[in-house]
Design a protein around this motif. Sequence first.
Motif, PDB file in Angstrom:
ATOM      1  N   ARG A  67       0.842  -1.205   0.000  1.00 42.18           N
ATOM      2  CA  ARG A  67       0.000   0.000   0.000  1.00 42.18           C
ATOM      3  C   ARG A  67       0.870   1.246   0.000  1.00 42.18           C
ATOM      4  NH1 ARG A  67      -1.581   2.947   4.276  1.00 42.18           N
ATOM      5  NH2 ARG A  67      -1.075   1.270   5.743  1.00 42.18           N
ATOM      6  N   GLY A  68       1.937   1.233   0.803  1.00 45.16           N
ATOM      7  CA  GLY A  68       2.847   2.363   0.830  1.00 45.16           C
ATOM      8  C   GLY A  68       3.539   2.575  -0.508  1.00 45.16           C
ATOM      9  N   LEU A  69       3.930   1.471  -1.139  1.00 44.81           N
ATOM     10  CA  LEU A  69       4.568   1.557  -2.451  1.00 44.81           C
ATOM     11  C   LEU A  69       3.602   2.163  -3.465  1.00 44.81           C
ATOM     12  CD1 LEU A  69       7.237   0.774  -3.884  1.00 44.81           C
ATOM     13  CD2 LEU A  69       6.176  -1.421  -4.436  1.00 44.81           C
ATOM     14  N   PHE A  70       2.346   1.735  -3.415  1.00 51.55           N
ATOM     15  CA  PHE A  70       1.328   2.283  -4.309  1.00 51.55           C
ATOM     16  C   PHE A  70       1.145   3.773  -4.053  1.00 51.55           C
ATOM     17  CE2 PHE A  70      -3.079   1.955  -6.236  1.00 51.55           C
ATOM     18  CZ  PHE A  70      -2.619   1.581  -7.489  1.00 51.55           C
ATOM     19  N   SER A  71       1.213   4.190  -2.791  1.00 50.58           N
ATOM     20  CA  SER A  71       1.100   5.609  -2.446  1.00 50.58           C
ATOM     21  C   SER A  71       2.298   6.394  -2.983  1.00 50.58           C
ATOM     22  CB  SER A  71       1.006   5.779  -0.925  1.00 50.58           C
ATOM     23  OG  SER A  71      -0.090   5.082  -0.382  1.00 50.58           O
ATOM     24  N   PHE A  72       3.495   5.828  -2.890  1.00 49.27           N
ATOM     25  CA  PHE A  72       4.678   6.447  -3.491  1.00 49.27           C
ATOM     26  C   PHE A  72       4.408   6.733  -4.971  1.00 49.27           C
ATOM     27  CE2 PHE A  72       8.900   5.789  -1.132  1.00 49.27           C
ATOM     28  CZ  PHE A  72       8.325   5.891   0.117  1.00 49.27           C
ATOM     29  N   LEU A  73       3.926   5.709  -5.679  1.00 46.39           N
ATOM     30  CA  LEU A  73       3.714   5.825  -7.118  1.00 46.39           C
ATOM     31  C   LEU A  73       2.600   6.809  -7.444  1.00 46.39           C
ATOM     32  CD1 LEU A  73       5.308   4.317  -9.345  1.00 46.39           C
ATOM     33  CD2 LEU A  73       5.617   3.377  -7.064  1.00 46.39           C
ATOM     34  N   PHE A  74       1.586   6.868  -6.589  1.00 37.04           N
ATOM     35  CA  PHE A  74       0.506   7.827  -6.813  1.00 37.04           C
ATOM     36  C   PHE A  74       1.039   9.250  -6.705  1.00 37.04           C
ATOM     37  CE2 PHE A  74      -3.218  10.363  -5.870  1.00 37.04           C
ATOM     38  CZ  PHE A  74      -4.189   9.822  -6.697  1.00 37.04           C
ATOM     39  N   GLY A  75       1.868   9.501  -5.702  1.00 37.12           N
ATOM     40  CA  GLY A  75       2.457  10.832  -5.551  1.00 37.12           C
ATOM     41  C   GLY A  75       3.338  11.205  -6.734  1.00 37.12           C
ATOM     42  N   ALA A  76       4.149  10.260  -7.195  1.00 40.46           N
ATOM     43  CA  ALA A  76       5.008  10.522  -8.342  1.00 40.46           C
ATOM     44  C   ALA A  76       4.177  10.779  -9.593  1.00 40.46           C
ATOM     45  CB  ALA A  76       5.959   9.345  -8.561  1.00 40.46           C
ATOM     46  N   SER A  77       3.136   9.987  -9.781  1.00 42.90           N
ATOM     47  CA  SER A  77       2.311  10.108 -10.986  1.00 42.90           C
ATOM     48  C   SER A  77       1.541  11.417 -11.014  1.00 42.90           C
ATOM     49  CB  SER A  77       1.349   8.926 -11.078  1.00 42.90           C
ATOM     50  OG  SER A  77       2.059   7.709 -11.222  1.00 42.90           O
ATOM     51  N   LEU A  78       0.997  11.825  -9.861  1.00 39.50           N
ATOM     52  CA  LEU A  78       0.236  13.077  -9.868  1.00 39.50           C
ATOM     53  C   LEU A  78       1.156  14.265 -10.138  1.00 39.50           C
ATOM     54  CD1 LEU A  78       0.414  15.030  -7.069  1.00 39.50           C
ATOM     55  CD2 LEU A  78      -0.844  13.126  -6.103  1.00 39.50           C
ATOM     56  N   LEU A  79       2.397  14.205  -9.650  1.00 41.05           N
ATOM     57  CA  LEU A  79       3.353  15.271  -9.940  1.00 41.05           C
ATOM     58  C   LEU A  79       3.709  15.282 -11.423  1.00 41.05           C
ATOM     59  CD1 LEU A  79       5.188  17.557  -9.005  1.00 41.05           C
ATOM     60  CD2 LEU A  79       6.938  15.841  -8.457  1.00 41.05           C
ATOM     61  N   LEU A  80       3.847  14.109 -12.002  1.00 38.52           N
ATOM     62  CA  LEU A  80       4.154  14.005 -13.423  1.00 38.52           C
ATOM     63  C   LEU A  80       3.036  14.622 -14.266  1.00 38.52           C
ATOM     64  CD1 LEU A  80       6.508  12.783 -15.056  1.00 38.52           C
ATOM     65  CD2 LEU A  80       5.148  10.705 -15.300  1.00 38.52           C
ATOM     66  N   VAL A  81       1.791  14.356 -13.909  1.00 41.84           N
ATOM     67  CA  VAL A  81       0.649  14.936 -14.632  1.00 41.84           C
ATOM     68  C   VAL A  81       0.657  16.450 -14.500  1.00 41.84           C
ATOM     69  CG1 VAL A  81      -1.870  15.107 -14.665  1.00 41.84           C
ATOM     70  CG2 VAL A  81      -0.778  12.864 -14.468  1.00 41.84           C
ATOM     71  N   ILE A  82       0.931  16.945 -13.301  1.00 41.21           N
ATOM     72  CA  ILE A  82       0.980  18.396 -13.066  1.00 41.21           C
ATOM     73  C   ILE A  82       2.073  19.044 -13.915  1.00 41.21           C
ATOM     74  CG2 ILE A  82       1.558  20.149 -11.342  1.00 41.21           C
ATOM     75  CD1 ILE A  82       0.209  18.264  -9.258  1.00 41.21           C
ATOM     76  N   GLU A  83       3.260  18.442 -13.927  1.00 37.33           N
ATOM     77  CA  GLU A  83       4.381  19.009 -14.679  1.00 37.33           C
ATOM     78  C   GLU A  83       4.095  19.000 -16.179  1.00 37.33           C
ATOM     79  OE1 GLU A  83       8.074  17.965 -11.625  1.00 37.33           O
ATOM     80  OE2 GLU A  83       7.713  16.680 -13.377  1.00 37.33           O
ATOM     81  N   ARG A  84       3.459  17.951 -16.663  1.00 39.32           N
ATOM     82  CA  ARG A  84       3.159  17.880 -18.091  1.00 39.32           C
ATOM     83  C   ARG A  84       2.062  18.861 -18.478  1.00 39.32           C
ATOM     84  NH1 ARG A  84       3.842  11.283 -18.671  1.00 39.32           N
ATOM     85  NH2 ARG A  84       6.112  11.357 -18.896  1.00 39.32           N
ATOM     86  N   ALA A  85       1.113  19.103 -17.565  1.00 43.36           N
ATOM     87  CA  ALA A  85       0.085  20.107 -17.829  1.00 43.36           C
ATOM     88  C   ALA A  85       0.724  21.496 -17.937  1.00 43.36           C
ATOM     89  CB  ALA A  85      -0.965  20.087 -16.721  1.00 43.36           C
TER      90      ALA A  85
END
Length: 419
Positions: A67-85
């Motif tokens: 679950r923690g690993l999935f949370s790590f990836l969620f944080g990374a992914s949301l930042l990636l979406v923000i940066e690409r926007a």
Amino acid sequence: MATTAGDRILTLDTVRGVAVMGILLLNIIAFAMPSPAYFNPAAYGGDTGVDLAVYLVNFILFDGKMRGLFSFLFGASLLLVIERAEAKGESPARVHYARMVWLLVFGLLHCWLIWWGDILNHYALIGMIAFLFRKARVKTLVTVGVILLVVHLGIAALIPFTAAVAEAMPAERGMAEAAVALERGFGKPSATWLAEQVAIYRGSWWQIAVHRFAEARFLPFAGLFQFGSETLAYMLFGMAGLKSGMLTGSWDRRRYRNWLLTGFGIGIPAYALLAVFILSRDFSLVAVTTGVWFAVVPFRPLMIMAWASLIILLMRPGGALTTRIAAAGRMAFTNYLATSLICSTLFYGYGLGWYGELSRAEVYLVVFAIWALMLIWSKPWLERFAYGPLEWLWRSLARGKLQSMAGGALPRSVANVTQ
């Protein structure tokens, strides 16, 4: 040096794929048995022989880490979406919050209509807060994350503290009710209550839905208090992992090996000692809640870092298994919800009615079958379509127009780890 596959980063997809598969190792118990079995094998499902061995392996290696690993990836992914926007000249706030609002809708529907253990609504709410840290430096993200984990440790301490007080002073005002509530979450509740739970979940969809809504209608909001600081901490660590290059595969292999050895070298013995403590107390309520609480800081974050490092070291860009796991990770949203549909159909009364029938070890036959399905179907789907079906729906709703599903060939360029 890390390279990308179109707009994909292979390490992120691969680690996410392992995480979404690994979460089922723990969630399967909550699908198949009364809720206290998740933390306490003596409550239901077996606590001897191979059943005990399965519990111990999960407790030491996987519980909370996936679950923690999935949370790590969620944080990374949301930042990636923000940066690409931002790179496209779009409003990062509009893009991000549209995604989180629709994720919240999906999560609440999942929680109330399909399975009470949904985590998507929690991620959506915490993700709204994580946006505020998008510009923070790596050091700031890590520092705030550590502070949040200390806060969570204090909040989590209320559970074993209450259990200890209830055990020592059962006649005190409110302690009897608190003890019953904790027993039904972490302990060994009465056989009558367990039989009632089994009967409910072997009933019709409507019977289960009414019970679930009565029990879980406020669960998403209670989860903010109980787990919010921990989840936000892990999302911030994931954002730091993206910015530092850890989750993109940009570190050299020695650095990943050092984290692997440190995380597992400290975490595994610590969890093993906690397991011995719980066993020595015969899975008492105080022992189980203390073990769960004490593992939060610092052992779980170290284990999560070790898992991420191990996956990145073992992945083989272009390899058959890595490609399939990464495809499952690209479709994590679809695979996560599909897992709930499959498991609820197998275990609940409106399906095959296996709820409460299988032992703790036997349910892993279901896990392995679902893993196989994830690995079999995700790759060919993405060879034909650009997104998983629910990823496409989420993206279309968040952007306010139907997105094209064309262009599904899997990317050929891949992320790698510096040799």
